[in-house]
Scaffold this motif. Sequence first.
Motif, PDB file in Angstrom:
ATOM      1  N   SER A  38     -19.126  -1.416   7.436  1.00  0.00           N
ATOM      2  CA  SER A  38     -17.912  -2.039   6.881  1.00  0.00           C
ATOM      3  C   SER A  38     -16.698  -1.153   7.127  1.00  0.00           C
ATOM      4  O   SER A  38     -15.624  -1.636   7.496  1.00  0.00           O
ATOM      5  CB  SER A  38     -18.067  -2.272   5.377  1.00  0.00           C
ATOM      6  N   TYR A  39     -16.878   0.116   6.901  1.00  0.00           N
ATOM      7  CA  TYR A  39     -15.793   1.075   7.102  1.00  0.00           C
ATOM      8  C   TYR A  39     -15.301   1.033   8.544  1.00  0.00           C
ATOM      9  O   TYR A  39     -14.098   0.963   8.798  1.00  0.00           O
ATOM     10  CB  TYR A  39     -16.266   2.486   6.740  1.00  0.00           C
ATOM     11  N   LEU A  40     -16.216   1.063   9.502  1.00  0.00           N
ATOM     12  CA  LEU A  40     -15.839   1.106  10.913  1.00  0.00           C
ATOM     13  C   LEU A  40     -15.080  -0.158  11.321  1.00  0.00           C
ATOM     14  O   LEU A  40     -14.089  -0.083  12.039  1.00  0.00           O
ATOM     15  CB  LEU A  40     -17.076   1.308  11.785  1.00  0.00           C
ATOM     16  N   THR A  41     -15.508  -1.296  10.831  1.00  0.00           N
ATOM     17  CA  THR A  41     -14.812  -2.545  11.128  1.00  0.00           C
ATOM     18  C   THR A  41     -13.390  -2.505  10.595  1.00  0.00           C
ATOM     19  O   THR A  41     -12.432  -2.807  11.309  1.00  0.00           O
ATOM     20  CB  THR A  41     -15.571  -3.753  10.519  1.00  0.00           C
ATOM     21  N   TYR A  42     -13.249  -2.103   9.330  1.00  0.00           N
ATOM     22  CA  TYR A  42     -11.919  -2.041   8.712  1.00  0.00           C
ATOM     23  C   TYR A  42     -11.040  -0.995   9.388  1.00  0.00           C
ATOM     24  O   TYR A  42      -9.897  -1.258   9.746  1.00  0.00           O
ATOM     25  CB  TYR A  42     -12.030  -1.731   7.214  1.00  0.00           C
ATOM     26  N   THR A  43     -11.552   0.203   9.549  1.00  0.00           N
ATOM     27  CA  THR A  43     -10.718   1.308  10.017  1.00  0.00           C
ATOM     28  C   THR A  43     -10.301   1.143  11.475  1.00  0.00           C
ATOM     29  O   THR A  43      -9.215   1.582  11.861  1.00  0.00           O
ATOM     30  CB  THR A  43     -11.387   2.674   9.762  1.00  0.00           C
ATOM     31  N   THR A  44     -11.115   0.483  12.272  1.00  0.00           N
ATOM     32  CA  THR A  44     -10.738   0.228  13.663  1.00  0.00           C
ATOM     33  C   THR A  44      -9.509  -0.674  13.717  1.00  0.00           C
ATOM     34  O   THR A  44      -8.556  -0.400  14.457  1.00  0.00           O
ATOM     35  CB  THR A  44     -11.913  -0.408  14.431  1.00  0.00           C
ATOM     36  N   LYS A  45      -9.499  -1.718  12.898  1.00  0.00           N
ATOM     37  CA  LYS A  45      -8.341  -2.626  12.839  1.00  0.00           C
ATOM     38  C   LYS A  45      -7.119  -1.913  12.251  1.00  0.00           C
ATOM     39  O   LYS A  45      -6.006  -2.041  12.764  1.00  0.00           O
ATOM     40  CB  LYS A  45      -8.676  -3.858  11.998  1.00  0.00           C
ATOM     41  N   HIS A  46      -7.336  -1.181  11.185  1.00  0.00           N
ATOM     42  CA  HIS A  46      -6.239  -0.481  10.509  1.00  0.00           C
ATOM     43  C   HIS A  46      -5.600   0.551  11.440  1.00  0.00           C
ATOM     44  O   HIS A  46      -4.370   0.646  11.539  1.00  0.00           O
ATOM     45  CB  HIS A  46      -6.757   0.184   9.234  1.00  0.00           C
ATOM     46  N   TYR A  47      -6.417   1.320  12.124  1.00  0.00           N
ATOM     47  CA  TYR A  47      -5.900   2.353  13.031  1.00  0.00           C
ATOM     48  C   TYR A  47      -5.099   1.717  14.165  1.00  0.00           C
ATOM     49  O   TYR A  47      -4.021   2.218  14.526  1.00  0.00           O
ATOM     50  CB  TYR A  47      -7.064   3.186  13.575  1.00  0.00           C
ATOM     51  N   ALA A  48      -5.590   0.608  14.697  1.00  0.00           N
ATOM     52  CA  ALA A  48      -4.857  -0.092  15.764  1.00  0.00           C
ATOM     53  C   ALA A  48      -3.477  -0.524  15.265  1.00  0.00           C
ATOM     54  O   ALA A  48      -2.470  -0.318  15.951  1.00  0.00           O
ATOM     55  CB  ALA A  48      -5.663  -1.305  16.244  1.00  0.00           C
ATOM     56  N   ARG A  49      -3.425  -1.100  14.056  1.00  0.00           N
ATOM     57  CA  ARG A  49      -2.139  -1.528  13.483  1.00  0.00           C
ATOM     58  C   ARG A  49      -1.200  -0.343  13.282  1.00  0.00           C
ATOM     59  O   ARG A  49       0.001  -0.426  13.557  1.00  0.00           O
ATOM     60  CB  ARG A  49      -2.354  -2.250  12.145  1.00  0.00           C
ATOM     61  N   GLU A  50      -1.720   0.760  12.783  1.00  0.00           N
ATOM     62  CA  GLU A  50      -0.895   1.942  12.530  1.00  0.00           C
ATOM     63  C   GLU A  50      -0.352   2.539  13.828  1.00  0.00           C
ATOM     64  O   GLU A  50       0.799   2.980  13.875  1.00  0.00           O
ATOM     65  CB  GLU A  50      -1.683   2.994  11.746  1.00  0.00           C
ATOM     66  N   LYS A  51      -1.162   2.555  14.878  1.00  0.00           N
ATOM     67  CA  LYS A  51      -0.704   3.090  16.160  1.00  0.00           C
ATOM     68  C   LYS A  51       0.394   2.204  16.757  1.00  0.00           C
ATOM     69  O   LYS A  51       1.347   2.717  17.353  1.00  0.00           O
ATOM     70  CB  LYS A  51      -1.873   3.228  17.145  1.00  0.00           C
ATOM     71  N   VAL A  52       0.282   0.885  16.566  1.00  0.00           N
ATOM     72  CA  VAL A  52       1.335  -0.028  17.018  1.00  0.00           C
ATOM     73  C   VAL A  52       2.590   0.201  16.193  1.00  0.00           C
ATOM     74  O   VAL A  52       3.700   0.323  16.729  1.00  0.00           O
ATOM     75  CB  VAL A  52       0.870  -1.501  16.945  1.00  0.00           C
ATOM     76  N   LYS A  53       2.440   0.296  14.878  1.00  0.00           N
ATOM     77  CA  LYS A  53       3.585   0.515  13.987  1.00  0.00           C
ATOM     78  C   LYS A  53       4.300   1.828  14.317  1.00  0.00           C
ATOM     79  O   LYS A  53       5.525   1.911  14.249  1.00  0.00           O
ATOM     80  CB  LYS A  53       3.105   0.526  12.537  1.00  0.00           C
ATOM     81  N   PHE A  61       0.686   9.599   9.834  1.00  0.00           N
ATOM     82  CA  PHE A  61       1.762   8.881  10.509  1.00  0.00           C
ATOM     83  C   PHE A  61       3.067   9.129   9.772  1.00  0.00           C
ATOM     84  O   PHE A  61       3.121   9.096   8.541  1.00  0.00           O
ATOM     85  CB  PHE A  61       1.460   7.378  10.556  1.00  0.00           C
ATOM     86  N   ALA A  62       4.135   9.373  10.527  1.00  0.00           N
ATOM     87  CA  ALA A  62       5.440   9.679   9.941  1.00  0.00           C
ATOM     88  C   ALA A  62       5.929   8.563   9.026  1.00  0.00           C
ATOM     89  O   ALA A  62       6.592   8.827   8.025  1.00  0.00           O
ATOM     90  CB  ALA A  62       6.462   9.944  11.041  1.00  0.00           C
ATOM     91  N   HIS A  63       5.580   7.309   9.344  1.00  0.00           N
ATOM     92  CA  HIS A  63       6.053   6.186   8.525  1.00  0.00           C
ATOM     93  C   HIS A  63       5.300   6.052   7.202  1.00  0.00           C
ATOM     94  O   HIS A  63       5.703   5.294   6.342  1.00  0.00           O
ATOM     95  CB  HIS A  63       5.982   4.862   9.318  1.00  0.00           C
ATOM     96  N   ASN A  64       4.240   6.818   7.011  1.00  0.00           N
ATOM     97  CA  ASN A  64       3.452   6.733   5.781  1.00  0.00           C
ATOM     98  C   ASN A  64       3.967   7.767   4.772  1.00  0.00           C
ATOM     99  O   ASN A  64       3.374   8.811   4.544  1.00  0.00           O
ATOM    100  CB  ASN A  64       1.970   6.948   6.076  1.00  0.00           C
ATOM    101  N   GLU A  65       5.109   7.452   4.176  1.00  0.00           N
ATOM    102  CA  GLU A  65       5.768   8.392   3.263  1.00  0.00           C
ATOM    103  C   GLU A  65       4.927   8.710   2.031  1.00  0.00           C
ATOM    104  O   GLU A  65       4.947   9.839   1.535  1.00  0.00           O
ATOM    105  CB  GLU A  65       7.131   7.848   2.859  1.00  0.00           C
ATOM    106  N   THR A  66       4.180   7.742   1.536  1.00  0.00           N
ATOM    107  CA  THR A  66       3.335   7.975   0.356  1.00  0.00           C
ATOM    108  C   THR A  66       2.285   9.033   0.663  1.00  0.00           C
ATOM    109  O   THR A  66       2.079   9.969  -0.118  1.00  0.00           O
ATOM    110  CB  THR A  66       2.668   6.667  -0.106  1.00  0.00           C
ATOM    111  N   ALA A  67       1.621   8.898   1.799  1.00  0.00           N
ATOM    112  CA  ALA A  67       0.594   9.874   2.174  1.00  0.00           C
ATOM    113  C   ALA A  67       1.212  11.243   2.430  1.00  0.00           C
ATOM    114  O   ALA A  67       0.657  12.264   2.005  1.00  0.00           O
ATOM    115  CB  ALA A  67      -0.158   9.393   3.412  1.00  0.00           C
TER     116      ALA A  67
END
Length: 156
Positions: free
Chosen positions: A15-30, A130-136
């Motif tokens: 489950s983690y790999l499915t979610y994180t693969t999509k999330h990482y792709a979105r973050e790299k695009v962002k 990621f620079a845009h992730n100010e909370t993190a």
Amino acid sequence: MTITLTPMQIEEFRSYLTYTTKHYAREKVKAGSWLPEEAMLLSKQTFSDLLPNGLHTHHHHLWSIILNGKETAGCLWIHAEPEHPQQEAFIYDFGLYESYRGKGFAKQALNALDEMAGNMGIRKLSLHVFAHNETARRLYEQTGFQETDVIMSKKL
């Protein structure tokens, strides 16, 4: 409320790999690093390269973040090469599920990691954010992380 780190189980990993693969792709695009049409392929390749043997990849540790011994609140993944000259580990991923954010659990999880890493002989933790992730970025600064490298870009 108590936070512990427990080794991720195979069902959780899938489950983690499915979610994180999509999330990482979105973050790299962002972040402007990848184009939308290539992002999923590149993300899948990245995880395949990093974890060729899944949970059994040498020197990679994937944990579930457990709240009060029963609720899975998120995940944490580090790479710790035992022979690293600085006794350094790299945090590849750290995240809490949405409903657990903003309640102090992230700081507790990072404190649990500090203890676990110390017991593993690790003396330095590094990560990418990621620079845009100010909370993190705020969280990491509040828990003792300092910037060591900064990559900057501009669109023409």
